[in-house]
Every structure is written in structure tokens, then in C-alpha cells.
Design a protein around this motif. Structure first.
Motif, PDB file in Angstrom:
ATOM      1  N   LYS A  39       0.828  -1.215   0.000  1.00 11.44           N
ATOM      2  CA  LYS A  39       0.000   0.000   0.000  1.00 11.44           C
ATOM      3  C   LYS A  39       0.857   1.257   0.000  1.00 11.44           C
ATOM      4  N   VAL A  40       1.887   1.261   0.822  1.00 15.98           N
ATOM      5  CA  VAL A  40       2.736   2.452   0.912  1.00 15.98           C
ATOM      6  C   VAL A  40       3.524   2.654  -0.375  1.00 15.98           C
ATOM      7  N   LEU A  41       4.107   1.591  -0.903  1.00 13.94           N
ATOM      8  CA  LEU A  41       4.886   1.726  -2.133  1.00 13.94           C
ATOM      9  C   LEU A  41       4.009   2.151  -3.306  1.00 13.94           C
ATOM     10  N   ARG A  42       2.827   1.563  -3.400  1.00  9.82           N
ATOM     11  CA  ARG A  42       1.927   1.909  -4.513  1.00  9.82           C
ATOM     12  C   ARG A  42       1.506   3.377  -4.424  1.00  9.82           C
ATOM     13  N   ALA A  43       1.271   3.851  -3.200  1.00 10.27           N
ATOM     14  CA  ALA A  43       0.858   5.241  -3.012  1.00 10.27           C
ATOM     15  C   ALA A  43       1.984   6.228  -3.281  1.00 10.27           C
ATOM     16  N   HIS A  44       3.195   5.698  -3.436  1.00  8.70           N
ATOM     17  CA  HIS A  44       4.352   6.558  -3.673  1.00  8.70           C
ATOM     18  C   HIS A  44       5.013   6.279  -5.020  1.00  8.70           C
ATOM     19  N   GLY A  45       4.194   5.921  -5.994  1.00  9.21           N
ATOM     20  CA  GLY A  45       4.658   5.894  -7.368  1.00  9.21           C
ATOM     21  C   GLY A  45       5.134   4.580  -7.919  1.00  9.21           C
ATOM     22  N   VAL A  46       5.191   3.524  -7.105  1.00 12.95           N
ATOM     23  CA  VAL A  46       5.648   2.223  -7.599  1.00 12.95           C
ATOM     24  C   VAL A  46       4.431   1.470  -8.147  1.00 12.95           C
ATOM     25  N   GLY A  47       4.375   1.348  -9.445  1.00  7.27           N
ATOM     26  CA  GLY A  47       3.198   0.748 -10.077  1.00  7.27           C
ATOM     27  C   GLY A  47       3.098  -0.748  -9.881  1.00  7.27           C
ATOM     28  N   ASP A  48       4.208  -1.448  -9.989  1.00  6.82           N
ATOM     29  CA  ASP A  48       4.232  -2.901  -9.835  1.00  6.82           C
ATOM     30  C   ASP A  48       4.852  -3.222  -8.471  1.00  6.82           C
ATOM     31  N   VAL A  49       4.029  -3.680  -7.538  1.00  6.84           N
ATOM     32  CA  VAL A  49       4.528  -3.964  -6.185  1.00  6.84           C
ATOM     33  C   VAL A  49       4.768  -5.457  -5.978  1.00  6.84           C
ATOM     34  N   THR A  50       4.943  -6.181  -7.064  1.00  8.05           N
ATOM     35  CA  THR A  50       5.327  -7.585  -6.975  1.00  8.05           C
ATOM     36  C   THR A  50       6.758  -7.675  -6.449  1.00  8.05           C
ATOM     37  N   PRO A  51       7.013  -8.504  -5.434  1.00  4.78           N
ATOM     38  CA  PRO A  51       8.387  -8.621  -4.928  1.00  4.78           C
ATOM     39  C   PRO A  51       9.386  -8.910  -6.051  1.00  4.78           C
ATOM     40  N   GLY A  52      10.446  -8.133  -6.092  1.00  2.00           N
ATOM     41  CA  GLY A  52      11.455  -8.283  -7.129  1.00  2.00           C
ATOM     42  C   GLY A  52      11.309  -7.293  -8.262  1.00  2.00           C
ATOM     43  N   ALA A  53      10.136  -6.673  -8.377  1.00  2.00           N
ATOM     44  CA  ALA A  53       9.938  -5.661  -9.411  1.00  2.00           C
ATOM     45  C   ALA A  53      10.675  -4.382  -9.031  1.00  2.00           C
ATOM     46  N   TYR A  54      10.909  -3.545 -10.031  1.00  2.00           N
ATOM     47  CA  TYR A  54      11.614  -2.285  -9.796  1.00  2.00           C
ATOM     48  C   TYR A  54      10.703  -1.105 -10.077  1.00  2.00           C
ATOM     49  N   GLY A  55      10.969  -0.014  -9.380  1.00  2.00           N
ATOM     50  CA  GLY A  55      10.192   1.196  -9.611  1.00  2.00           C
ATOM     51  C   GLY A  55      10.844   2.400  -8.981  1.00  2.00           C
ATOM     52  N   LEU A  56      10.355   3.583  -9.366  1.00  2.00           N
ATOM     53  CA  LEU A  56      10.826   4.825  -8.766  1.00  2.00           C
ATOM     54  C   LEU A  56       9.910   5.184  -7.614  1.00  2.00           C
ATOM     55  N   LEU A  57      10.496   5.336  -6.445  1.00  2.00           N
ATOM     56  CA  LEU A  57       9.743   5.579  -5.222  1.00  2.00           C
ATOM     57  C   LEU A  57       9.811   7.062  -4.864  1.00  2.00           C
TER      58      LEU A  57
END
Length: 424
Positions: free
Chosen positions: A9-27
């Protein structure tokens, strides 16, 4: 559809679209913290990459705490760099003991100043930034190059961690604190049991803990290898934050049906206080298992999560009417100036001084082997700090036992490892 973990929930609310473990994103980062050690390196990288202004001065905090008060010319210079950078960039959140009314050790200070809120992302140039998880935030430490990048852009490149759930069942005993819950997890899984995971803590035992306890617990998540540790905000959290903010913040929690990559339950009902023997936070035992007769030369009560008013009160309870054992020294470091003032008002400081303790201004000091309590060859310390590696607090021939403030107080009185139940 399976519910979401607090981490997701926290990662998704901060710009990480794919919150599957191991995925990458800009936080997206809500708060970036620099100190006088990693910050000095980060500022060089910030300049080297051509950045001129920080992404948002209101979302950057600078804290002089590791080598402050300055122990030598080099440390004085590093604090000066941080001080001048904050001034040049218009960063209002700059704290330095002796120069600002409120100050202290970074993780405790940011929390008490209301800069850490449930559901927020806190990034710092210090591995124990995971302490922020005590208030339901996603806090994580990064290297100086990443700090420089966040300074410029306000974002952090992140690999999504697995979410682990650790449930503490039962009712803790009188002398069991958040420190012991952290050590209980380390006893269960060791220093790599939660490697790169976001550990979400829960359970009956946790509902009975204070924010101080939760800070001690989340602080040592990194000792288990974790990316962060988090306690979902509840009434305990919100009651603690409300007077600091002037309003009651919103809480974020995992969904009841959230799925975790790993779930662990630890019953602490009959658990005595724990200690971590040299030379690893994962070398966890009870005092009885180590046995009496371990001579203690120094007791150190302080640290980014164990120099709280709860720790000082526990220590004072043990020390009241007693004195430090001959041949043993007691060093006490309140985590913040506000904590120091509260301890003064409650008579805690007077009790400790009467017992023979030395009180220091807030500093990371001896915790990382910097100053104000360095150990010599062959010396043994009982400390409420978070690491006891070889040479961590001084000479490689010294030994450090990690413990809570109750155990530390008992060691100060007797001059050896002692169960506090014997004295209180």
C-alpha cells in the motif's frame, strides 16, 4: 483478489506501479535525512552530478549527531559542511546540539518532531532509518550516492521487497521490552532471516507496547537483514503523534486478507529478557544461558532507539538508592534534548547522577565507536545499542553484549551480567 500488505500500500501510493516482490520502480520520497557522516559524502556526489538545488527543502532534514559534539578537526569540518549546505539550500529542518533548541540522534529526533507519519516514505543515509517503521512509515537506509540522487530528484530507484509478517503472541513480562522482541526475532531467524524483506510486525504482545518499544523493535530490523520493519499505526501510535502534530493523522494498515511471502509467530509469554553475546546481534541468549560472572567494565544506555524516556526510567528504577559497582562505569546518553529535559523534570537525571552515572548530550558517540565511551582491549560492555561486531565500540579485543535498559542497569549495579529480577 488477495488484499494488500502495508508494504504494498505504501509503495503503490508513492509511485511504484508494480509492487510484486522483485519488481523495480521509482519511489517518491516524503522525507530525506542527511547526517554528518554519510551526508558529507552525499554532498560531494550532489555537486559532482551537477545538481544545484535540492528537490524540496521542506522535505529534507539535516542532523548533526554522529561526530557531534565534534571530537576532532575533521569531524568539526563535516558538521560545518552540513550546516552550511542546509543554510544555503534553505533547509529549515537542521538540528545541532548546542545550536538549536531541539536536537538529538536522528531517528528519535525525526519521530518526536512529527516528521515521521503513518504511510509515509522516509529515506536516510543511515542503515537504522528503518526505525521510522515504528510509526507505520516505510523507512530505509541508503548509500551516499542514492542520498545525493534523492536530494536532487526526490525519488529513489527501489527493488520491491518481499513482505514478511512476524506475530508476537502472548503477554510480555515486566522486564521484556521492544529490544527483547527484536532479539527474539534474531534468535529465531538469525541475521539473514529477513534478507531484503519488509517485516510487518503484529500480535497481541505488540498491542501492549509503547512507541518507544516499537522504535527499538523496528530499529533492529536491519540486523535481521531486512529492508525495513513496520508496525501499522494504531491508537498507541496516533495518541503519541497527535500532540506533536496538533491533529490526529490518518492510519494505514494491511488488509485483513493480505498474503505474505513468509509468516512467523513468536510466543513471548514466558520469555525472559534477552541479550546478544559477542560478536553478532544474532548470537542471542538469556542472561542465565550466558551465566553470571561475566565481568562488565562499562554500561552504555543510549542509541537512536534505546535512549528514550522509557529506557531512562527503567535504568533509574534499577539504580535508585544504589551506586555503580566498583570498577564499572555507567554512560547514559538521552536520545534527544527533549528526552533529556523530561528526564530532568522527572528526577531521573538526579537519580542517575546520584548513582555515579555520567550523562552525555545526545550523540551517536560510542555506539559506532566514534567517541564518548570507547572500549579498550579486553574490556566488556553491556549496551542498549544495536550492533556488537568485533571492534564496534572500540578495540577489536573488547566485547559488547546487547541488552535492554533493565539488564543494563542490573549490570551497572553488580558489575556483571545479572537478571534484573534479582534486584527489582
Amino acid at each position: 483478489m488477495t488484499g494488500q500488505t502495508l508494504t504494498a500500500k505504501v509503495l503503490r501510493a508513492h509511485g511504484v506501479g508494480d509492487v510484486t516482490p522483485g519488481a523495480y520502480g521509482l519511489l517518491d520520497v516524503d522525507l530525506l535525512m542527511l547526517n554528518d557522516v554519510s551526508g558529507a559524502v552525499a554532498l560531494k556526489e550532489f555537486a559532482r552530478m551537477g545538481a544545484e538545488r535540492v528537490f524540496d527543502p521542506a522535505r529534507v532534514a539535516c542532523v548533526a549527531d554522529h561526530f557531534w559534539p565534534a571530537k576532532d578537526i575533521r569531524s568539526a569540518h563535516q558538521v560545518r559542511l552540513l550546516r552550511e549546505f542546509a543554510d544555503a539550500q534553505g533547509i529549515a529542518d537542521y538540528w545541532e546540539t548546542g545550536a538549536t533548541v531541539d536536537s538529538g540522534i536522528e531517528h528519535a529526533l525525526l519521530a518526536e518532531q512529527g516528521r515521521v507519519l503513518p504511510g509515509r516514505v522516509v529515506v536516510g543515509g543511515d542503515s537504522h532509518t528503518c526505525t521510522a517503521g515504528a510509526l507505520g512509515a516505510f523507512g530505509t537506509g541508503v548509500g551516499s550516492t542514492d542520498v545525493a540522487a534523492v536530494l536532487a530528484l526526490g525519488q529513489l530507484w527501489i527493488r520491491v521487497p518481499e513482505a514478511h509478517r512476524v506475530t508476537f503472541a502472548g503477554t510480555p513480562g515486566r522486564f521484556v521490552t521492544g529490544k527483547d522482541l527484536a532479539l527474539a526475532l534474531l534468535r529465531h531467524g538469525g541475521v539473514s532471516g529477513s534478507t531484503y524483506a519488509s517485516v510487518e510486525y503484529a500480535g497481541e504482545a505488540l498491542t501492549r507496547t509503547s512507541v518507544d518499544d516499537r522504535m527499538a523493535l523496528c530499529n533492529m530490523a536491519v540486523e535481521a537483514g531486512a529492508k525495513t520493519g513496520m508496525v501499522a499505526a494504531d491508537d498507541v501510535t496516533l495518541d503519541w503523534l497527535e500532540p506533536r502534530l496538533g491533529h490526529r493523522p490518518d492510519a494505514v494498515a494491511a488488509d485483513p486478507d493480505a498474503a505474505y511471502e513468509r509468516e512467523v509467530t513468536i510466543d513471548v509469554s514466558d520469555m525472559p529478557p534477552l541479550i546478544a553475546a559477542p560478536w553478532s546481534p544474532g548470537n542471542v541468549r538469556t542472561v542465565d544461558e550466558v551465566g553470571s560472572g561475566v565481568r562488565v567494565h562499562q554500561v552504555y544506555v543510549g542509541n537512536c532507539a534505546n535512549g528514550t524516556i522509557s529506557d531512562l526510567r527503567a535504568l533509574a528504577t534499577v539504580m535508585r538508592g544504589r551506586t555503580v559497582a566498583k570498577g564499572t562505569r555507567l554512560v547514559v546518553v538521552p536520545a534527544t534534548q527533549r528526552t533529556y529535559r523530561q528526564a530532568l523534570a522527572e528526577g531521573v537525571v538526579a537519580t542517575l547522577l546520584d548513582a555515579g552515572a555520567m550523562l552525555s548530550p545526545p550523540t551517536c558517540g560510542a555506539c559506532f565507536g566514534g567517541h564518548t565511551g570507547i572500549l579498550d582491549d579486553g574490556e566488556v560492555a553491556v549496551a542498549t545499542t544495536n550492533r556488537n561486531f568485533v571492534g564496534r565500540m572500540g578495540h577489536p579485543g573488547s566485547r559488547v553484549y546487547l541488552a535492554n535498559a533493565w539488564v543494563a542497569g542490573a549490570a551497572a549495579v553488580t558489575g556483571e551480567l545479572t537478571d534484573p529480577a534479582v534486584l527489582v
